[in-house]
Design an enzyme around this catalytic site. Sequence first.
Site, PDB file in Angstrom:
ATOM      1  N   GLY A 103       0.831  -1.203   0.000  1.00  0.00           N
ATOM      2  CA  GLY A 103       0.000   0.000   0.000  1.00  0.00           C
ATOM      3  C   GLY A 103       0.860   1.245   0.000  1.00  0.00           C
ATOM      4  O   GLY A 103       2.080   1.175  -0.127  1.00  0.00           O
ATOM      5  N   CYS A 104       0.216   2.408   0.152  1.00  0.00           N
ATOM      6  CA  CYS A 104       0.941   3.687   0.101  1.00  0.00           C
ATOM      7  C   CYS A 104       1.585   3.986   1.437  1.00  0.00           C
ATOM      8  O   CYS A 104       1.118   4.854   2.173  1.00  0.00           O
ATOM      9  CB  CYS A 104      -0.004   4.812  -0.295  1.00  0.00           C
ATOM     10  SG  CYS A 104      -0.542   4.723  -1.986  1.00  0.00           S
ATOM     11  N   VAL A 105       2.617   3.249   1.792  1.00  0.00           N
ATOM     12  CA  VAL A 105       3.294   3.488   3.063  1.00  0.00           C
ATOM     13  C   VAL A 105       4.767   3.806   2.824  1.00  0.00           C
ATOM     14  O   VAL A 105       5.290   3.533   1.775  1.00  0.00           O
ATOM     15  CB  VAL A 105       3.174   2.285   4.022  1.00  0.00           C
ATOM     16  CG1 VAL A 105       1.744   2.091   4.456  1.00  0.00           C
ATOM     17  CG2 VAL A 105       3.736   1.033   3.403  1.00  0.00           C
TER      18      VAL A 105
ATOM     19  N   TYR B 313      -6.003   1.598  -6.875  1.00  0.00           N
ATOM     20  CA  TYR B 313      -4.879   1.494  -7.817  1.00  0.00           C
ATOM     21  C   TYR B 313      -5.311   1.132  -9.238  1.00  0.00           C
ATOM     22  O   TYR B 313      -4.549   1.318 -10.178  1.00  0.00           O
ATOM     23  CB  TYR B 313      -3.852   0.471  -7.314  1.00  0.00           C
ATOM     24  CG  TYR B 313      -3.161   0.846  -6.020  1.00  0.00           C
ATOM     25  CD1 TYR B 313      -2.856   2.176  -5.727  1.00  0.00           C
ATOM     26  CD2 TYR B 313      -2.785  -0.128  -5.102  1.00  0.00           C
ATOM     27  CE1 TYR B 313      -2.218   2.512  -4.538  1.00  0.00           C
ATOM     28  CE2 TYR B 313      -2.139   0.198  -3.915  1.00  0.00           C
ATOM     29  CZ  TYR B 313      -1.861   1.519  -3.635  1.00  0.00           C
ATOM     30  OH  TYR B 313      -1.222   1.848  -2.465  1.00  0.00           O
TER      31      TYR B 313
END
Lengths: 105, 535
Positions: A103-105, B313
């Site tokens: 994920g966006c981490v 996404y």
Amino acid sequence: MASFQAGNITLEIDEDGFIQEPDKWNDEVAAALAKTEGVETLTEDHWKLVNYLRDYYLQFGVAPMIRKLCKDTGFKLNQIYELFPSGPAKGACKVAGLPKPTGCV
Amino acid sequence: MKKSLKISDFGKNGDRLLTTVKKDDLPPLPPPYDKIEAEKKWVEISDEKKRRTTCNLDGFVALSLPRPKDEGEEKQMVDKFVAGLEKLLTQENNWGFLQPLTLTLEYCAKCQTCSSACPVYEESGKNDLYRPTYRAEIWRRLVNKYIKKGPKWLATLKHGDIDLNWTTISRLYELCYRCTMCRRCAQSCPMGVDNALVTHELRKMFSQELGWAPKELHESGTMKQLQVGSSTGMSQLVVKDNLDFIDEDYSEITGLEVKTPWDKKDADVLLIHNAGEIMAWPENPAAFTILLNAAGVNWTLASEEPSYDGVNYGLFYDDFQLARIALKHAASAKRLGVKKVIMGECGHQHKAMMTISDRILIGDMNIPKESCFPFLEEIVFSGKIKFDPSKNNFPVTLHDPCNITRNLGIVKPQRRILRYLCPQFREMTPHGVDNYCCGGGSGFAIMSGNNFPDWRISVSGRRKFKQILDAFSDHPAPEVKKYVCAPCSNCKGQIRDIFAYYEADKHSGLKYGGLVELIVNAMVDLKEPFIKWEE
């Protein structure tokens, strides 16, 4: 998939060296993974972090938030970097046998 | 001088690299970063890795596409590719994008205006491979020769030659992940051609027809989100536990009662964060909670999977996957009966929910959606909260996330806030709709396989790093702490990686963070600074 040897155990690892079969993880694997992170010997402090991460992962299926890790183990973030130079996510989690963060981490 | 790349060479010599990028090709960074860069080594792809995966483009590998087992598999993939190219140009298979795609197919005048607008091309040292027209022209030639009716020799004569084989499609797949889809090229085009759309359409065709997509975006992105509830791997139980922890932590830090509401029926506002904020930047959701509660907003988060994660996404690589997530987000908003949905500080979430979903969702599924920027602007200027701008008296600049600013045209609200609350706010050059991408757009910031991080930091992120340094040229010393406001999870991840790579905090005193943190930092009610510089 590349593979990684720790004693008698062969594990599949991803492009960044994270193990793909978390069930095969044990102390020996942790020590071998630590060497790939430039940590020659796992001290008591290393194990405190690794065991915390391991227990959290087994319970929740994901890595803990870093702030939570710091608060629950009593280590400051810079101390974690001293123990694991690549940091909590890329270093400590890898040694504890967790998969790569997603994920966006 | 570099040899220019011929488009007709794209399908030839498949075991070799088509081109290479060397550090010496890149326009230099200002000191001390030129030295730091020279000392760092780019990761080399090992021979063992090359035996297993396709490495035939530019020496970088973002995708780890396995080599085909035999000629049969090669042919099968090429056939699927041709069928996919055809589908992209039919109304029933691609109604959403057919019109701009057809325009882009037919109207490129090859003037190269877009090339000089592209930060990847420019900062690569003008490598032809990265021209927005290079990728698009390959697609045009393939369509003209292999899809359109008429003899192939005539298409070759009129439009130029191109081979169609495993080399062509494997290189083209990798090349689709050398464009961040920032759409600066489209903005600059005098004809209205959108070469970034070509990237998007090819990516989705590879995913939908061949099953080829980056692992980070598909398997551990969308699939994980559908299975567990979030691309981060947080289940409903974990996300609630984490928010409880954040509430408790920030109650202690601020002395305020920080309490995040969950699943409040008929709330005015459903806020959807990118779940990466909760995991990696908890100060962002904490700041939202503090501010919204202080303003008396009737708001909530949703705990239904996957609506505590605004990530989608599919926007980057697959229309079907995008639709699956978009429908679930909308269903949660509908079940809660909220009046509107507010996008957290996440660029691609804005685009996926606010523009693309508008084409999918109809009737009562299409609940009003709003960006957090005008929403925050309304709160800041409502008079409900007291601010002391002198608390933000340090140099601040703003990075415009492409998906919010260029692609949605949201420019002024965030600036009105920053001009009011940050006495030393200064713009980058250029900014607003003319901004440059952080270099991590379209999912790159989370793609870290092999040596791809070297490329996305040194090449695609290069212009942004220079822009940031320039914006603070009046205070270069590291002792002066400076704040890059980058209100997007993806951009933050990329900027974090750039700063870490060049040790920008140590050498220039650079910190990055979101917008809402700056707002909360200026609140009079907070006794201690909200922004912590030492972390």
